[in-house]
Design an enzyme around this catalytic site. Structure first.
Site, PDB file in Angstrom:
ATOM      1  N   HIS A  76       0.837  -1.200   0.000  1.00 36.84           N
ATOM      2  CA  HIS A  76       0.000   0.000   0.000  1.00 36.84           C
ATOM      3  C   HIS A  76       0.871   1.248   0.000  1.00 36.84           C
ATOM      4  O   HIS A  76       1.727   1.419   0.860  1.00 36.84           O
ATOM      5  CB  HIS A  76      -0.907   0.013   1.241  1.00 36.84           C
ATOM      6  CG  HIS A  76      -2.074  -0.922   1.121  1.00 36.84           C
ATOM      7  ND1 HIS A  76      -3.181  -0.837   1.918  1.00 36.84           N
ATOM      8  CD2 HIS A  76      -2.298  -1.952   0.275  1.00 36.84           C
ATOM      9  CE1 HIS A  76      -4.048  -1.784   1.576  1.00 36.84           C
ATOM     10  NE2 HIS A  76      -3.530  -2.478   0.586  1.00 36.84           N
ATOM     11  N   TYR A 204      -9.385   5.125   7.636  1.00 35.04           N
ATOM     12  CA  TYR A 204      -9.588   5.404   9.064  1.00 35.04           C
ATOM     13  C   TYR A 204     -10.657   6.492   9.147  1.00 35.04           C
ATOM     14  O   TYR A 204     -10.433   7.609   8.682  1.00 35.04           O
ATOM     15  CB  TYR A 204      -8.297   5.940   9.695  1.00 35.04           C
ATOM     16  CG  TYR A 204      -7.206   4.903   9.877  1.00 35.04           C
ATOM     17  CD1 TYR A 204      -6.369   4.529   8.824  1.00 35.04           C
ATOM     18  CD2 TYR A 204      -7.009   4.296  11.113  1.00 35.04           C
ATOM     19  CE1 TYR A 204      -5.376   3.583   9.003  1.00 35.04           C
ATOM     20  CE2 TYR A 204      -6.008   3.349  11.296  1.00 35.04           C
ATOM     21  CZ  TYR A 204      -5.205   2.999  10.245  1.00 35.04           C
ATOM     22  OH  TYR A 204      -4.210   2.058  10.425  1.00 35.04           O
ATOM     23  N   PRO A 296      -4.321  -0.491  18.780  1.00 32.31           N
ATOM     24  CA  PRO A 296      -3.995  -0.889  17.406  1.00 32.31           C
ATOM     25  C   PRO A 296      -4.159   0.203  16.356  1.00 32.31           C
ATOM     26  O   PRO A 296      -3.863  -0.027  15.181  1.00 32.31           O
ATOM     27  CB  PRO A 296      -4.960  -2.054  17.133  1.00 32.31           C
ATOM     28  CG  PRO A 296      -6.069  -1.870  18.095  1.00 32.31           C
ATOM     29  CD  PRO A 296      -5.526  -1.162  19.287  1.00 32.31           C
ATOM     30  N   LYS A 300       0.917  -0.687  15.157  1.00 34.63           N
ATOM     31  CA  LYS A 300       2.300  -0.749  15.608  1.00 34.63           C
ATOM     32  C   LYS A 300       2.658  -1.994  16.436  1.00 34.63           C
ATOM     33  O   LYS A 300       3.850  -2.283  16.634  1.00 34.63           O
ATOM     34  CB  LYS A 300       2.628   0.490  16.463  1.00 34.63           C
ATOM     35  CG  LYS A 300       2.745   1.745  15.649  1.00 34.63           C
ATOM     36  CD  LYS A 300       4.065   1.827  14.906  1.00 34.63           C
ATOM     37  CE  LYS A 300       4.068   2.797  13.757  1.00 34.63           C
ATOM     38  NZ  LYS A 300       3.763   2.232  12.454  1.00 34.63           N
ATOM     39  N   TYR A 388       3.758   6.184  10.484  1.00 36.35           N
ATOM     40  CA  TYR A 388       2.953   5.019  10.081  1.00 36.35           C
ATOM     41  C   TYR A 388       3.800   3.991   9.334  1.00 36.35           C
ATOM     42  O   TYR A 388       3.691   2.781   9.577  1.00 36.35           O
ATOM     43  CB  TYR A 388       1.776   5.482   9.208  1.00 36.35           C
ATOM     44  CG  TYR A 388       0.701   4.418   9.073  1.00 36.35           C
ATOM     45  CD1 TYR A 388      -0.384   4.385   9.955  1.00 36.35           C
ATOM     46  CD2 TYR A 388       0.762   3.453   8.074  1.00 36.35           C
ATOM     47  CE1 TYR A 388      -1.363   3.408   9.854  1.00 36.35           C
ATOM     48  CE2 TYR A 388      -0.219   2.476   7.965  1.00 36.35           C
ATOM     49  CZ  TYR A 388      -1.273   2.469   8.845  1.00 36.35           C
ATOM     50  OH  TYR A 388      -2.247   1.494   8.752  1.00 36.35           O
TER      51      TYR A 388
HETATM   52  C1  LIG Z   1      -7.051  -9.351  19.766  1.00 34.35           C
HETATM   53  C2  LIG Z   1      -5.814  -8.635  19.265  1.00 34.35           C
HETATM   54  C3  LIG Z   1      -5.851  -7.912  18.079  1.00 34.35           C
HETATM   55  C4  LIG Z   1      -4.720  -7.230  17.628  1.00 34.35           C
HETATM   56  N1  LIG Z   1      -4.792  -6.517  16.467  1.00 34.35           N
HETATM   57  C5  LIG Z   1      -3.701  -5.838  16.055  1.00 34.35           C
HETATM   58  C6  LIG Z   1      -3.723  -5.066  14.883  1.00 34.35           C
HETATM   59  O1  LIG Z   1      -4.734  -4.992  14.194  1.00 34.35           O
HETATM   60  N2  LIG Z   1      -2.589  -4.400  14.522  1.00 34.35           N
HETATM   61  C7  LIG Z   1      -1.427  -4.478  15.256  1.00 34.35           C
HETATM   62  O2  LIG Z   1      -0.397  -3.916  14.901  1.00 34.35           O
HETATM   63  N3  LIG Z   1      -1.385  -5.200  16.379  1.00 34.35           N
HETATM   64  C8  LIG Z   1      -2.483  -5.869  16.786  1.00 34.35           C
HETATM   65  N4  LIG Z   1      -2.427  -6.596  17.897  1.00 34.35           N
HETATM   66  C9  LIG Z   1      -1.155  -6.625  18.584  1.00 34.35           C
HETATM   67  C10 LIG Z   1      -0.222  -7.672  17.975  1.00 34.35           C
HETATM   68  O3  LIG Z   1      -0.933  -8.807  17.595  1.00 34.35           O
HETATM   69  C11 LIG Z   1       0.832  -7.989  19.019  1.00 34.35           C
HETATM   70  O4  LIG Z   1       1.539  -6.793  19.287  1.00 34.35           O
HETATM   71  C12 LIG Z   1       1.792  -9.087  18.607  1.00 34.35           C
HETATM   72  O5  LIG Z   1       1.128 -10.329  18.580  1.00 34.35           O
HETATM   73  C13 LIG Z   1       2.948  -9.146  19.601  1.00 34.35           C
HETATM   74  O6  LIG Z   1       3.702 -10.301  19.376  1.00 34.35           O
HETATM   75  P1  LIG Z   1       4.430 -11.024  20.591  1.00 34.35           P
HETATM   76  O7  LIG Z   1       5.131 -12.177  19.983  1.00 34.35           O
HETATM   77  O8  LIG Z   1       5.187 -10.035  21.372  1.00 34.35           O
HETATM   78  O9  LIG Z   1       3.262 -11.504  21.569  1.00 34.35           O
HETATM   79  P2  LIG Z   1       2.095 -12.570  21.336  1.00 34.35           P
HETATM   80  O10 LIG Z   1       1.646 -12.562  19.925  1.00 34.35           O
HETATM   81  O11 LIG Z   1       1.111 -12.326  22.412  1.00 34.35           O
HETATM   82  O12 LIG Z   1       2.805 -13.972  21.572  1.00 34.35           O
HETATM   83  C14 LIG Z   1       3.137 -14.430  22.873  1.00 34.35           C
HETATM   84  C15 LIG Z   1       3.190 -15.947  22.848  1.00 34.35           C
HETATM   85  O13 LIG Z   1       3.596 -16.409  24.133  1.00 34.35           O
HETATM   86  C16 LIG Z   1       2.773 -17.473  24.541  1.00 34.35           C
HETATM   87  N5  LIG Z   1       2.787 -17.523  25.998  1.00 34.35           N
HETATM   88  C17 LIG Z   1       2.147 -16.707  26.859  1.00 34.35           C
HETATM   89  N6  LIG Z   1       2.426 -17.058  28.125  1.00 34.35           N
HETATM   90  C18 LIG Z   1       3.260 -18.109  28.053  1.00 34.35           C
HETATM   91  C19 LIG Z   1       3.884 -18.907  29.043  1.00 34.35           C
HETATM   92  N7  LIG Z   1       3.696 -18.675  30.346  1.00 34.35           N
HETATM   93  N8  LIG Z   1       4.682 -19.924  28.641  1.00 34.35           N
HETATM   94  C20 LIG Z   1       4.891 -20.152  27.310  1.00 34.35           C
HETATM   95  N9  LIG Z   1       4.310 -19.428  26.326  1.00 34.35           N
HETATM   96  C21 LIG Z   1       3.511 -18.415  26.710  1.00 34.35           C
HETATM   97  C22 LIG Z   1       1.414 -17.135  23.952  1.00 34.35           C
HETATM   98  O14 LIG Z   1       0.579 -18.271  23.833  1.00 34.35           O
HETATM   99  C23 LIG Z   1       1.821 -16.568  22.598  1.00 34.35           C
HETATM  100  O15 LIG Z   1       1.919 -17.570  21.609  1.00 34.35           O
HETATM  101  C24 LIG Z   1      -3.545  -7.270  18.376  1.00 34.35           C
HETATM  102  C25 LIG Z   1      -3.495  -7.995  19.572  1.00 34.35           C
HETATM  103  C26 LIG Z   1      -4.619  -8.658  20.025  1.00 34.35           C
HETATM  104  C27 LIG Z   1      -4.540  -9.423  21.351  1.00 34.35           C
END
Ligand SMILES: Cc1cc2nc3c(=O)[nH]c(=O)nc-3n(C[C@H](O)[C@H](O)[C@H](O)COP(=O)(O)OP(=O)(O)OC[C@H]3O[C@@H](n4cnc5c(N)ncnc54)[C@H](O)[C@@H]3O)c2cc1C
Length: 393
Positions: A76, A204, A296, A300, A388
């Site tokens: 995009h 948006y 969201p 980011k 962005y």
């Molecule tokens: C419902 C939702 C919608 C979102 N929509 C957007 C969006 O539209 N745009 C955007 O930019 N961001 C969005 N986000 C944010 C984005 O998805 C997250 O910032 C991103 O997933 C972060 O990645 P991460 O690997 O840090 O954490 P996570 O994706 O949360 O991964 C953490 C992992 O650790 C595992 N875990 C947790 N506790 C334990 C434990 N005790 N032992 C072992 N494993 C464990 C979990 O199961 C998971 O697989 C959204 C988040 C949510 C919750």
């Protein structure tokens, strides 16, 4: 029975942060073990983010997992802000020379898991009761239960990539931790539907009835969001009401072509800004949602997880390949400098575009003035675009 294993980096969590870190380390010949609390099916089905900064795409290229992304990702050049019944296009390419790519987090997760397993890298699914030990020593350990046995993983370093609800953050001493938080008084109702997107770019929308976002995952799959109250339930939002509300909030010139259809996923998520400092202690490093959350609105969350992993992988590679620990020592501060800027941008976008509860007439005027300024000023549009598409790593 207890089983002992040794690795260089123990990674907690198989979300984007943990999987990308494991993969980048693997490419540089550094061993790791990923411990994930959930099943592979659950992790691969989680629907979340979808807008990738150019820097995130470059990291996925470096990790050798961008082949499908290059084929299926939608590049995009801009996005639109709908305000006061008109659409204002923010031309990312013209203003910054950069673009964003729409490619679902679920697809990134699948690509990373496939590459990890193809390379023979271990991911322990359904690792229960993961606990961190001795993080202030040169031999930190992880213990966990898996398939009826207790396991011990002795590491050089631990990467806490276990998201907001994980266990890693609380392993830092409470006396050194500080949390900064804003909980917004509204949430997002999000839907997925197998219908063509209403526009080729994201829209948006700021509307008196509340914010709406028209987004997509592919040319045939749409993602829409509606600002809702925190006490609203999914039962309050049958499909007909959602489409009706989207048509009202996205009503602008030129009119977006909204195709309706049955929703295939529906959820309500609260909005929160959160940062926990420091992002490291001893041999434990936090990355991604384990250390910070953004609303969201600025797209980011996933991108910040990727930039943390960029800094952390560079630090670990320098440690193992050049016996240089300076980047490891600086990791938390380096990552936080970028995190705070993304927090600011996400908070600003959220405040700019949502219907503010309890807003005073002065705040409403400020919001209107800011939107007018954005619509008329190249400088304001450049500032939005620069943030962005992602500030440099
Ligand atoms: C419902 C939702 C919608 C979102 N929509 C957007 C969006 O539209 N745009 C955007 O930019 N961001 C969005 N986000 C944010 C984005 O998805 C997250 O910032 C991103 O997933 C972060 O990645 P991460 O690997 O840090 O954490 P996570 O994706 O949360 O991964 C953490 C992992 O650790 C595992 N875990 C947790 N506790 C334990 C434990 N005790 N032992 C072992 N494993 C464990 C979990 O199961 C998971 O697989 C959204 C988040 C949510 C919750």
């Amino acid at each position: 029975m207890s089983q002992r294993q040794r690795t260089q980096v123990g990674i907690i969590g198989a979300g984007p942060a943990g999987l990308l870190l494991a993969r980048l380390l693997e490419v540089h010949g550094i061993e790791s073990v990923v411990l994930e609390a959930r099943t592979r099916d659950y992790v691969e089905a989680r629907i979340r983010a979808g807008v990738l900064e150019q820097g995130t795409v470059a990291l996925l290229e470096e990790a050798g997992v961008a082949e499908r992304l290059r084929r299926e990702g939608l590049v995009h050049d801009g996005a639109e802000i709908a305000t006061g019944g008109r659409r204002v296009r923010i031309d990312f390419r013209a203003l910054t020379g950069k673009t964003v790519t729409v490619y679902g987090q679920t697809e990134i997760t699948k690509d990373l898991i496939a590459a990890r397993l193809a390379a023979g890298g271990p991911i322990v699914w359904e690792a229960k009761d993961v606990a961190l030990h001795d993080i202030e020593t040169a031999r930190p350990r992880l213990t966990y239960d898996h398939a009826g046995a207790t396991h011990e993983l002795v590491c050089d370093f631990i990467a806490g990539c276990d998201g907001f609800h994980g266990v890693s953050r609380s392993a830092l001493p409470a006396s050194s931790r500080q949390a900064f938080e804003r909980v917004y008084p509204f949430g997002w109702l999000g839907i997925l539907a197998d219908v063509a997107p209403c526009s080729s770019e994201l829209i948006y929308a700021h509307h008196d009835r509340g914010f709406a976002l028209a987004s997509m995952r592919s040319p045939t799959r749409s993602r829409y969001y509606i600002q809702c109250d925190l006490d609203e339930k999914l039962e309050d939002w049958p499909d007909e009401r959602i489409w009706q509300e989207l048509k009202v909030r996205l009503d602008c010139e030129p009119p977006p072509n909204i195709t309706t259809g049955p929703t295939i996923e529906k959820s309500i998520a609260p909005l929160r800004s959160f940062v926990s400092t420091p992002m490291q202690h001893g041999r434990l490093f936090l990355a991604g949602d384990a250390a910070h959350i953004v609303p969201p609105t600025g797209a980011k969350g996933l991108n910040l997880a990727a930039s943390d992993v960029h800094y952390l992988s560079r630090a670990l590679i320098a440690y193992y390949k050049k016996q240089d620990d300076s980047l490891c020592r600086a990791y938390g501060d380096t990552a936080l400098a970028r995190v705070w800027k993304a927090e600011r941008f996400s908070w600003w976008m959220t405040t700019l575009l949502h219907k503010l509860h309890k807003k005073t007439s002065f705040e409403a005027q400020m919001q209107r003035a800011e939107l007018d300024y954005l619509a008329s000023s190249r400088a304001a549009q450049t500032a939005l675009a620069e943030n962005y598409v992602g500030l440099p790593f």
